[in-house]
Design a protein around this motif. Sequence first.
Motif, PDB file in Angstrom:
ATOM      1  N   GLN A   1       3.361  -5.815  -3.942  1.00 43.62           N
ATOM      2  CA  GLN A   1       2.455  -4.689  -3.736  1.00 43.62           C
ATOM      3  C   GLN A   1       1.135  -5.142  -3.117  1.00 43.62           C
ATOM      4  O   GLN A   1       0.597  -4.473  -2.227  1.00 43.62           O
ATOM      5  N   LEU A   2       0.623  -6.278  -3.559  1.00 42.44           N
ATOM      6  CA  LEU A   2      -0.614  -6.805  -2.964  1.00 42.44           C
ATOM      7  C   LEU A   2      -0.400  -7.170  -1.506  1.00 42.44           C
ATOM      8  O   LEU A   2      -1.283  -6.919  -0.666  1.00 42.44           O
ATOM      9  N   ALA A   3       0.734  -7.746  -1.176  1.00 40.23           N
ATOM     10  CA  ALA A   3       1.011  -8.121   0.205  1.00 40.23           C
ATOM     11  C   ALA A   3       1.132  -6.889   1.098  1.00 40.23           C
ATOM     12  O   ALA A   3       0.689  -6.907   2.240  1.00 40.23           O
ATOM     13  N   ARG A   4       1.712  -5.820   0.569  1.00 38.93           N
ATOM     14  CA  ARG A   4       1.866  -4.587   1.373  1.00 38.93           C
ATOM     15  C   ARG A   4       0.539  -3.865   1.553  1.00 38.93           C
ATOM     16  O   ARG A   4       0.280  -3.285   2.600  1.00 38.93           O
ATOM     17  N   GLU A   5      -0.303  -3.864   0.541  1.00 38.99           N
ATOM     18  CA  GLU A   5      -1.542  -3.093   0.575  1.00 38.99           C
ATOM     19  C   GLU A   5      -2.696  -3.856   1.206  1.00 38.99           C
ATOM     20  O   GLU A   5      -3.574  -3.255   1.818  1.00 38.99           O
TER      21      GLU A   5
END
Length: 110
Positions: free
Chosen positions: A100-104
Amino acid sequence: MDRFAKAITLYSLVAVRILFLLHYERLHPDADAAALFSPQEVCVLAYQEGKASTNVTLHEAMIAVAKLGGYLARGQDGPPGIKALWIGYQRLQDLVAGMQLAREGDVGKD
């Protein structure tokens, strides 16, 4: 004492979730993993197992979670135990958070 009570409450909730997953998987191994795992968790487990699609059965998902916890999944091994599932579930949550951190965020962008 207050912190101890909060920790026991949290650990109890996680333990109930792990036991429920284990019991439900033994009753319905061919069920779709999306019934009990979030879409992000299914995506991470499918990627972890090298599957091209996110069509993962509950049995495959549980084995993947147990592998994250140290289960070797050899032919002569029995079913995964609670400890391997517990550790694997913790690692799965870390992987989902990282995804999720990588996507956001701007991870990997220079």
